[in-house]
Write a protein that holds these residues in place. Structure first.
Motif, PDB file in Angstrom:
ATOM      1  N   UNK A  88      -0.331   0.799  -0.720  1.00 31.63           N
ATOM      2  CA  UNK A  88       0.269   1.431   0.456  1.00 31.63           C
ATOM      3  C   UNK A  88       1.665   0.879   0.718  1.00 31.63           C
ATOM      4  N   UNK A  89       1.794  -0.446   0.601  1.00 34.24           N
ATOM      5  CA  UNK A  89       3.092  -1.075   0.851  1.00 34.24           C
ATOM      6  C   UNK A  89       4.109  -0.627  -0.198  1.00 34.24           C
ATOM      7  N   UNK A  90       3.687  -0.606  -1.461  1.00 34.16           N
ATOM      8  CA  UNK A  90       4.595  -0.167  -2.542  1.00 34.16           C
ATOM      9  C   UNK A  90       5.007   1.282  -2.336  1.00 34.16           C
ATOM     10  N   UNK A  91       4.066   2.119  -1.923  1.00 30.42           N
ATOM     11  CA  UNK A  91       4.360   3.532  -1.684  1.00 30.42           C
ATOM     12  C   UNK A  91       5.364   3.686  -0.546  1.00 30.42           C
ATOM     13  N   UNK A  92       5.207   2.897   0.498  1.00 33.34           N
ATOM     14  CA  UNK A  92       6.137   2.950   1.623  1.00 33.34           C
ATOM     15  C   UNK A  92       7.540   2.556   1.168  1.00 33.34           C
ATOM     16  N   UNK A  93       7.627   1.473   0.401  1.00 28.37           N
ATOM     17  CA  UNK A  93       8.936   1.004  -0.080  1.00 28.37           C
ATOM     18  C   UNK A  93       9.620   2.074  -0.922  1.00 28.37           C
ATOM     19  N   UNK A 105      16.425  -2.411   6.650  1.00 26.59           N
ATOM     20  CA  UNK A 105      15.712  -1.605   7.640  1.00 26.59           C
ATOM     21  C   UNK A 105      14.270  -1.354   7.196  1.00 26.59           C
ATOM     22  N   UNK A 106      14.079  -1.188   5.883  1.00 30.92           N
ATOM     23  CA  UNK A 106      12.728  -1.010   5.345  1.00 30.92           C
ATOM     24  C   UNK A 106      11.868  -2.231   5.656  1.00 30.92           C
ATOM     25  N   UNK A 143       6.270  -2.343  12.431  1.00 27.72           N
ATOM     26  CA  UNK A 143       5.606  -1.088  12.789  1.00 27.72           C
ATOM     27  C   UNK A 143       4.432  -0.735  11.885  1.00 27.72           C
ATOM     28  N   UNK A 144       4.642  -0.734  10.581  1.00 29.88           N
ATOM     29  CA  UNK A 144       3.654  -0.164   9.672  1.00 29.88           C
ATOM     30  C   UNK A 144       2.632  -1.174   9.152  1.00 29.88           C
ATOM     31  N   UNK A 145       3.037  -2.415   8.928  1.00 28.80           N
ATOM     32  CA  UNK A 145       2.112  -3.423   8.399  1.00 28.80           C
ATOM     33  C   UNK A 145       2.238  -4.720   9.194  1.00 28.80           C
ATOM     34  N   UNK A 146       2.010  -4.662  10.519  1.00 29.54           N
ATOM     35  CA  UNK A 146       2.225  -5.855  11.365  1.00 29.54           C
ATOM     36  C   UNK A 146       1.235  -6.979  11.101  1.00 29.54           C
ATOM     37  N   UNK A 147       0.080  -6.673  10.455  1.00 27.68           N
ATOM     38  CA  UNK A 147      -0.924  -7.711  10.208  1.00 27.68           C
ATOM     39  C   UNK A 147      -0.721  -8.425   8.876  1.00 27.68           C
TER      40      UNK A 147
END
Length: 314
Positions: free
Chosen positions: A18-23, A32-33, A40-44
């Motif tokens: 998921x993180x790689x896809x977002x990047x 900014x990414x 916002x997207x991966x705060x944990x």
């Protein structure tokens, strides 16, 4: 650079994907990414793990795009010269549109404009933008240097400092645990070329397994990068010194420790071994000198007694 409390450092394959896809789907500055992922997207997820994954993905992307951008260097320079009077941040705008790092685009523009064929010449101008004869280009380059968290002298310095910080942390924790070791400088003075960060003078046991060396990585250990580290470094350490530990301080992909590639004697951790899991080998009475350089390769086990987490005599 300590890990954020309560943040996840060991990521499932699904979360990592998921993180790689977002990047790879993000349009804008890498800085900014990073902020959007963290806030916002991966705060944990541990922020340093996110930063390392971002760095790895963008580095891979940059390598695949480099040739294409170089082939378009003349067109990119013409675009810059046409639009530079209109926008004070034109190179940053172009980098976002091209999906590349601002400093990487600066390299291409400088190389094309001044016919520089050696990377060192371009790097010299990046480090010293005031030497660029075109004042507008010089200002744009300087702006890019402060807006790019993936490439350039400032970023290189930050990464080197972080790497050295965690090497020092490894040595400090080893001393506190009572572990006696040679560091890289000691081993190089002995004539070794590829050396781990620390090599035990006397091996210790971690959860019943022998440990002869520890390698520190201020990075995230995804399976691909870990396999590369094995090929480039860890395999030679195992061949020369025996089993050892690699610490990915900013976490790893959950499959990394169980890869078959580790069966040569590699243990993967995300922190220094817990003291209760260590069994140290201490010199017997009368043994006061360290082993000779030749003995370093032999994973010495002679003239030792075992002491559970014994304190450092020094």
């Amino acid at each position: 650079m300590a890990a954020a409390a309560g943040k996840i450092k060991i990521l499932s394959s699904g979360k990592y994907a998921q993180i790689c896809q977002f990047v790879n789907g993000f349009h804008g500055l890498p800085m900014d990414c990073e902020f959007e992922m963290r806030d916002t997207y991966f705060p944990n997820v541990d922020p340093m793990a996110l930063m390392c994954i971002l760095q790895s993905e963008l580095s891979n992307k940059s390598r695949t795009q480099h040739f294409r951008h170089e082939q378009r260097a003349k067109k990119l320079l013409k675009t810059y010269e046409k639009q530079a009077p209109l926008y004070s941040d034109i190179i940053i705008r172009m980098a976002c549109a091209e999906g590349t790092n601002p400093v990487a685009l600066c390299r291409i523009l400088l190389q094309e404009k001044y016919d520089l064929r050696q990377r060192l010449q371009v790097s010299h101008l990046l480090r010293n933008p005031h030497l660029i004869s075109d004042p507008r280009l010089a200002a744009n380059v300087q702006q890019c240097m402060f807006s790019d968290n993936q490439e350039g002298p400032i970023t290189d310095l930050r990464r080197r400092i972080v790497g050295e910080e965690y090497e020092l942390k490894l040595k400090d924790l080893s001393k506190q645990a009572g572990i006696h070791f040679y560091d890289e400088q000691d081993l190089r003075r002995m004539g070794y070329d590829k050396t781990p960060d620390i090599k035990m003078i006397m091996p210790f046991l971690y959860k019943g397994g022998v440990v002869n060396w520890i390698e520190s990585k201020a990075n995230f250990g995804d399976t691909k990068s870990h396999k590369r580290n094995i090929h480039l470094q860890l395999q030679s350490y195992c061949n020369r010194f025996g089993p050892g530990i690699i610490i990915y301080w900013f976490g790893y992909q959950e499959e990394t420790p169980s890869l078959p590639d580790n069966d040569i004697g590699i243990t993967v951790l995300t922190d220094f071994p817990a003291k209760e899991d260590l069994v140290l080998m201490q010199p017997t009475e009368g043994q006061t000198t360290a082993p000779s350089p030749a003995a370093v390769e032999a994973a010495p086990a002679q003239s030792t007694t075992i002491a559970k987490a014994a304190p450092n005599p020094s």
